[in-house]
Design a protein around this motif. Structure first.
Motif, PDB file in Angstrom:
ATOM      1  N   VAL A  97       0.837  -1.202   0.000  1.00 38.05           N
ATOM      2  CA  VAL A  97       0.000   0.000   0.000  1.00 38.05           C
ATOM      3  C   VAL A  97       0.872   1.252   0.000  1.00 38.05           C
ATOM      4  O   VAL A  97       0.624   2.206  -0.753  1.00 38.05           O
ATOM      5  N   ALA A  98       1.910   1.262   0.832  1.00 41.93           N
ATOM      6  CA  ALA A  98       2.780   2.435   0.916  1.00 41.93           C
ATOM      7  C   ALA A  98       3.508   2.686  -0.400  1.00 41.93           C
ATOM      8  O   ALA A  98       3.553   3.819  -0.891  1.00 41.93           O
ATOM      9  N   ILE A  99       4.061   1.640  -0.989  1.00 41.27           N
ATOM     10  CA  ILE A  99       4.789   1.806  -2.254  1.00 41.27           C
ATOM     11  C   ILE A  99       3.842   2.249  -3.356  1.00 41.27           C
ATOM     12  O   ILE A  99       4.183   3.088  -4.194  1.00 41.27           O
ATOM     13  N   GLY A 100       2.624   1.706  -3.348  1.00 46.57           N
ATOM     14  CA  GLY A 100       1.642   2.148  -4.334  1.00 46.57           C
ATOM     15  C   GLY A 100       1.313   3.622  -4.189  1.00 46.57           C
ATOM     16  O   GLY A 100       1.187   4.345  -5.179  1.00 46.57           O
ATOM     17  N   GLN A 101       1.170   4.090  -2.951  1.00 51.14           N
ATOM     18  CA  GLN A 101       0.877   5.503  -2.710  1.00 51.14           C
ATOM     19  C   GLN A 101       2.045   6.396  -3.119  1.00 51.14           C
ATOM     20  O   GLN A 101       1.873   7.396  -3.818  1.00 51.14           O
ATOM     21  N   LEU A 102       3.232   6.019  -2.697  1.00 47.26           N
ATOM     22  CA  LEU A 102       4.410   6.858  -2.959  1.00 47.26           C
ATOM     23  C   LEU A 102       4.749   6.897  -4.441  1.00 47.26           C
ATOM     24  O   LEU A 102       5.248   7.914  -4.938  1.00 47.26           O
ATOM     25  N   ALA A 113      10.556   4.578  -4.127  1.00 50.55           N
ATOM     26  CA  ALA A 113       9.434   4.319  -3.214  1.00 50.55           C
ATOM     27  C   ALA A 113       9.856   3.335  -2.120  1.00 50.55           C
ATOM     28  O   ALA A 113       9.508   3.496  -0.939  1.00 50.55           O
ATOM     29  N   ARG A 114      10.613   2.297  -2.494  1.00 50.26           N
ATOM     30  CA  ARG A 114      11.100   1.343  -1.498  1.00 50.26           C
ATOM     31  C   ARG A 114      12.063   2.019  -0.515  1.00 50.26           C
ATOM     32  O   ARG A 114      12.048   1.747   0.682  1.00 50.26           O
ATOM     33  N   GLU A 115      12.897   2.902  -1.051  1.00 50.77           N
ATOM     34  CA  GLU A 115      13.836   3.636  -0.202  1.00 50.77           C
ATOM     35  C   GLU A 115      13.089   4.490   0.805  1.00 50.77           C
ATOM     36  O   GLU A 115      13.445   4.541   1.993  1.00 50.77           O
ATOM     37  N   LEU A 116      12.040   5.161   0.348  1.00 49.46           N
ATOM     38  CA  LEU A 116      11.242   5.993   1.255  1.00 49.46           C
ATOM     39  C   LEU A 116      10.540   5.141   2.301  1.00 49.46           C
ATOM     40  O   LEU A 116      10.470   5.508   3.487  1.00 49.46           O
ATOM     41  N   PHE A 117      10.012   3.994   1.888  1.00 50.87           N
ATOM     42  CA  PHE A 117       9.344   3.101   2.840  1.00 50.87           C
ATOM     43  C   PHE A 117      10.333   2.626   3.901  1.00 50.87           C
ATOM     44  O   PHE A 117      10.006   2.566   5.096  1.00 50.87           O
ATOM     45  N   SER A 118      11.561   2.309   3.458  1.00 53.08           N
ATOM     46  CA  SER A 118      12.592   1.875   4.407  1.00 53.08           C
ATOM     47  C   SER A 118      12.953   2.981   5.384  1.00 53.08           C
ATOM     48  O   SER A 118      13.387   2.715   6.513  1.00 53.08           O
ATOM     49  N   ALA A 119      12.759   4.253   4.953  1.00 53.94           N
ATOM     50  CA  ALA A 119      13.048   5.391   5.824  1.00 53.94           C
ATOM     51  C   ALA A 119      11.865   5.736   6.727  1.00 53.94           C
ATOM     52  O   ALA A 119      11.901   6.743   7.446  1.00 53.94           O
TER      53      ALA A 119
END
Length: 366
Positions: A97-102, A113-119
Motif C-alpha cells: 500500500v505504501a509503495i503504491g501511494q508513494l 518508493a522502497r527507499e522511502l518506505f525503508s526510511a
C-alpha cells in the motif's frame, strides 16, 4: 492503491474489470517489479475497455486479444464473488500500500518508493513532512500529485496542443510539434499530453556529432544515421538539440505557460504547465521530446500507438524485408542486416513502403 474506482458505465461497461486489472498492473510494476505481468494486465484492461458490451464470464473475456487463462480466472472470481483474493492480500500489505501511494508522485519510481518506505515514510502526508528526502523533480511531483492524476479532457488537450504550436510558430515557423498517444488516436480524455518536437536544422547526423564528442572511437547514438544527408536547407544551419529545445522551452516560459521545470536535457524536457484563462485551473505535466527531423515521422507513428498496432506493423515490415522502429525504416539485406534508412517525409510514406493499407490514427486502437 487504485487512484479511483468507477462502476460500469455506458462508455465502458467493463470499467470495474479494468480498474482491478490496472490496480494489479500497478502492483506488479511498483512492488513486484514484474514488467511482463504489468504489461499483460494493462493489455487486457485496454482490450476490455474497448469492448462495447459487458463481459459476463472469463471464457467470454478470453475471446478478446490479450486476455489469457489466468486473467480470465480472475474475471470469473470477480463475477462470482464481487472481489479478488489477490487484491485483498495486496491491500492488507502495509508495504504494498505504501509503495503504491508513494509511486503516485512524478519522479518517484519503484526503487525510490522502497527507499522511502525503508526510511519510515508510508503515505503522502508523511512524505510532505520529509521534504529533505526528495529531489527537485520529486518535490514538484508531490506538490502537483492530485492535479497530475486528473484526466485531461480532449477539448483541453486540443487547447494545449494549439497553444504550444502557435507559440512555437511565432518563434520559428519551421518548428513542428505533435501530440501523440491516445489523444491522437481520438480518445475523449488522456492521462498526459506528450509532445514530439522537430526542426529541419536538427537531423540524426547533427545528433550524432555531440553524441560522439571528441572520441573518434565512440559509438554513434542509438538510431543515428551517420551517412544520411540533412533535410533540404538545413545543412548550413545545423543546430544541436539542446539549442533548439532550450529556445522552444524559453518561448513557452516567457508566455507564462510553463510554470515549473521538472527536468531538462538536450532532447527531453519535463515540466508543469497551465493554460491561460479563467476556465483552466488544473496544472498539467508537459513532456516535450525533440526528435531529429529525418526520424520524426517514424517517431510519430511509434508514439501514436497503440502497442498492439505497432507490434502488428513491425511484424508486417519484417515480412516485407524491412525493419521498423521509432527511429527509422530500413530495408533488410540478403543476410538480414539492415541497410541505410529510407527517406521518410510523412506517415503515409511508411505505409506505402510496406504496402500496408493506411490507417488513420483513430483507427489504430487495437
Amino acid at each position: 492503491m487504485s487512484k479511483r474506482k468507477l462502476q460500469p458505465s455506458a462508455s465502458n461497461p467493463n470499467q470495474d474489470y479494468c480498474d482491478f486489472l490496472l490496480e494489479l498492473a500497478d502492483f506488479e510494476k511498483n512492488v513486484s517489479r514484474n514488467i511482463y505481468k504489468h504489461n499483460a494486465y494493462r493489455k487486457a484492461a485496454s482490450a476490455l475497455s474497448r469492448h462495447p458490451v459487458r463481459v459476463s464470464s472469463g471464457s467470454e473475456a478470453r475471446q478478446l486479444p490479450g486476455v489469457g487463462r489466468k486473467i480470465a480466472d480472475k474475471i470469473d472470481e470477480f463475477v462470482q464473488t464481487g472481489r479478488l483474493g489477490k487484491l485483498d492480500k495486496i491491500r492488507a500489505s502495509d508495504e504494498a500500500v505504501a509503495i503504491g501511494q508513494l509511486s503516485r508522485v512524478s519522479g518517484v519510481g519503484p526503487a525510490k518508493a522502497r527507499e522511502l518506505f525503508s526510511a519510515g515514510v508510508t503515505s503522502l502526508e508523511e512524505l510532505r513532512r520529509r521534504p529533505e528526502l526528495l529531489n527537485h523533480h520529486q518535490s514538484l511531483g508531490l506538490r502537483y500529485v492530485s492535479e497530475f492524476e486528473a484526466r485531461i479532457p480532449r477539448t483541453e488537450a486540443a487547447a494545449l496542443e494549439g497553444h504550444v504550436c502557435s507559440r512555437l510558430a511565432a518563434l520559428d515557423p519551421l518548428y513542428c510539434a505533435t501530440v501523440c498517444g491516445s489523444y491522437r488516436r481520438g480518445a475523449e480524455s488522456s492521462g498526459d499530453v506528450d509532445f514530439l518536437l522537430t526542426h529541419p536544422a536538427f537531423t540524426s547526423s547533427v545528433n550524432e556529432k555531440p553524441a560522439r564528442g571528441s572520441s573518434a572511437n565512440q559509438k554513434p547514438a542509438k538510431g543515428s544515421a551517420a551517412n544520411q544527408k540533412p533535410a533540404h536547407g538545413a545543412a548550413a544551419n545545423e543546430k544541436t538539440g539542446g539549442q533548439l529545445l532550450r529556445a522552444a522551452v524559453d518561448q513557452l516560459k516567457n508566455e507564462g505557460f510553463i510554470t515549473d521545470t521538472l527536468s531538462h536535457g538536450d532532447t527531453k524536457f519535463m515540466g508543469v504547465c497551465l493554460l491561460p484563462g479563467e476556465r483552466y485551473t488544473v496544472h498539467r505535466r508537459i513532456d516535450i521530446r525533440l526528435v531529429p527531423h529525418d526520424q520524426y515521422f517514424c517517431a510519430v507513428l511509434y508514439f501514436t500507438g497503440s502497442d498492439e498496432f505497432n507490434r502488428q506493423m513491425r511484424a508486417h515490415a519484417l515480412e516485407q524485408r524491412f525493419t521498423l522502429n521509432e527511429y527509422t525504416l530500413r530495408p533488410l539485406g540478403a543476410t538480414g542486416t539492415p541497410g541505410e534508412p529510407v527517406p521518410v517525409t510523412s506517415e503515409e510514406e511508411i505505409f506505402e513502403y510496406l504496402q500496408y493499407p493506411y490507417r488513420r490514427p483513430e483507427e489504430r486502437s487495437l
